[in-house]
Scaffold this active site. Sequence first.
Site, PDB file in Angstrom:
ATOM      1  N   SER A 200     -71.053  97.707  44.180  1.00  4.91           N
ATOM      2  CA  SER A 200     -70.223  96.827  43.246  1.00  4.91           C
ATOM      3  C   SER A 200     -68.853  96.826  43.562  1.00  4.91           C
ATOM      4  O   SER A 200     -68.592  96.377  44.799  1.00  4.91           O
ATOM      5  CB  SER A 200     -70.487  97.307  41.623  1.00  4.91           C
ATOM      6  OG  SER A 200     -69.921  96.426  40.699  1.00  4.91           O
ATOM      7  N   ASP A 418     -79.969  90.793  40.369  1.00  2.07           N
ATOM      8  CA  ASP A 418     -78.639  91.416  40.042  1.00  2.07           C
ATOM      9  C   ASP A 418     -77.846  90.175  40.051  1.00  2.07           C
ATOM     10  O   ASP A 418     -77.829  89.229  40.798  1.00  2.07           O
ATOM     11  CB  ASP A 418     -78.108  92.285  40.939  1.00  2.07           C
ATOM     12  CG  ASP A 418     -76.548  92.616  40.681  1.00  2.07           C
ATOM     13  OD1 ASP A 418     -76.112  92.287  39.661  1.00  2.07           O
ATOM     14  OD2 ASP A 418     -76.034  92.980  41.678  1.00  2.07           O
ATOM     15  N   HIS A 443     -78.965  95.649  40.528  1.00  5.30           N
ATOM     16  CA  HIS A 443     -77.405  96.223  41.089  1.00  5.30           C
ATOM     17  C   HIS A 443     -77.296  97.534  41.870  1.00  5.30           C
ATOM     18  O   HIS A 443     -77.676  98.464  41.394  1.00  5.30           O
ATOM     19  CB  HIS A 443     -76.659  96.305  39.717  1.00  5.30           C
ATOM     20  CG  HIS A 443     -75.036  95.996  39.793  1.00  5.30           C
ATOM     21  ND1 HIS A 443     -74.697  95.099  40.728  1.00  5.30           N
ATOM     22  CD2 HIS A 443     -74.369  96.887  39.619  1.00  5.30           C
ATOM     23  CE1 HIS A 443     -73.428  95.074  40.656  1.00  5.30           C
ATOM     24  NE2 HIS A 443     -73.082  96.344  40.174  1.00  5.30           N
TER      25      HIS A 443
END
Length: 483
Positions: A200, A418, A443
Amino acid sequence: MAAPGSSLLLLFLLLAAASSAAEANPITPGFPPLQLHALRHRRSTAKSSGGRYAVSAAVVTAAAAKPFTAHYFPQELDHFTFKPNSSAVFYQKYLVNDTFWRRSSGPIFVYTGNEGDIEWFATNTGFMFDIAPKFGALLVFIEHRFYGESKPFGNDSNSSVEKLGYLTSTQALADYAILITSLKQNLSVVASPVVVFGGSYGGMLASWFRLKYPHVAIGALASSAPILQFDYITPWSSFYDAVSQDYKSESVNCFSVIKAAWDLIDERGSTDAGLLQLSKTFRACKTVKSVYSFRNWLWTAFVYTAMVDYPTPANFLMNLPAYPIKEMCKIIDGFPTGADIVDKAFAAASLYYNYTGDQTCFELEDGSDPHGLNGWGWQNYGVRPRPNWITTEYGGNKIDLVLKRFGSNIIFSNGMRDPWSRGGVLKNISSSIIAIVTEKGAHHLDFRSATKDDPGWVVEQRRQEVEIIKGWIDQYNEDIMSK
């Protein structure tokens, strides 16, 4: 609004994008794209004694039973100016696991910490622990400045823009470079190769670290890293397009119910009597005073679940079953014909908040952040925006043409379930800047610990990543030996 190089510019641009995205895809109108959260976990009580590596405290996570020791590094506040306050020191936390480390030949795997306590990232990055024995690697997880115990001004770190001005991605990257270099010197392993990992925002940092500090890290694995979510490179509606597609792919009816719920909630919440009734419907612990609390509660459930639509049970943000979107849509589609739309939406969202079934009521207006994310919105208070700074500092426009000329040794991994994947690198840029894309991935799924129930495509994705990283290390060692 952000200071130079601010990592927080990401949120500003996505907040600005929210209204356009909502118009284009109104599954969740009026709300910004997901602000990535990090769960708060119990902090170590160890305090620094002032020595550079003198302090360590055994930390064992109950969730994953993976041991590491906590250390505190004296880090400079400002790496880029020479003002009197620049050399002020704060103690930056990092975790170490040397269980499988072969000091004579093993690499150092470093996680570039995100916006939260570093223990949380360590316990949710089982992939690094899983592959450490194969490589004989030393594992290091570095906490991002201003988060967890790495707060330059203690509990007052978020109290003013004067202090928060030091919360930037460029400062964070410099922190990592200095800490890694010092650690290698301290351990007398200056020649050991370093590979950085991040998911991320941490994945963005990992990829940027490889570009900015190639002399410190020989490669980077950047999972679910939306480095192209800036400067109109990625369409503003892309995040919500992906959220909507996730639900549509399971059930068009499910998507339609969620989409219709927003206007009904606004309508019913326009009066005090309506708010009271909605409070009962949502099993609120006390009467809710604002209709936006209901909207935000639903938004969090539906958008976060899209992000963590994992193929196996997980507790990354909340305890959830495998394929939670499928389960949510089963709940909605299981209602009888003519059932109330808001009742359906509430029941589905309850899976996110109460899958374990232990919640008797919900605190819809609790102002605290259960995920421990502080500071993302600081730039909204009297700070001038610099919407083009990230692409100026790190690049992004025509990234394929740019990076194939000078970049190397980066893996960009993305799962198309995601919503953040739309801002990621989805195609190979060169023979050594590789995109690994999985249609059903979520994710940074690849960073989670391997389980017996992992689908074959996840196993294959991780195998490819390990093979590529091994190639980087082998080439590095070959180059060292030839000197």
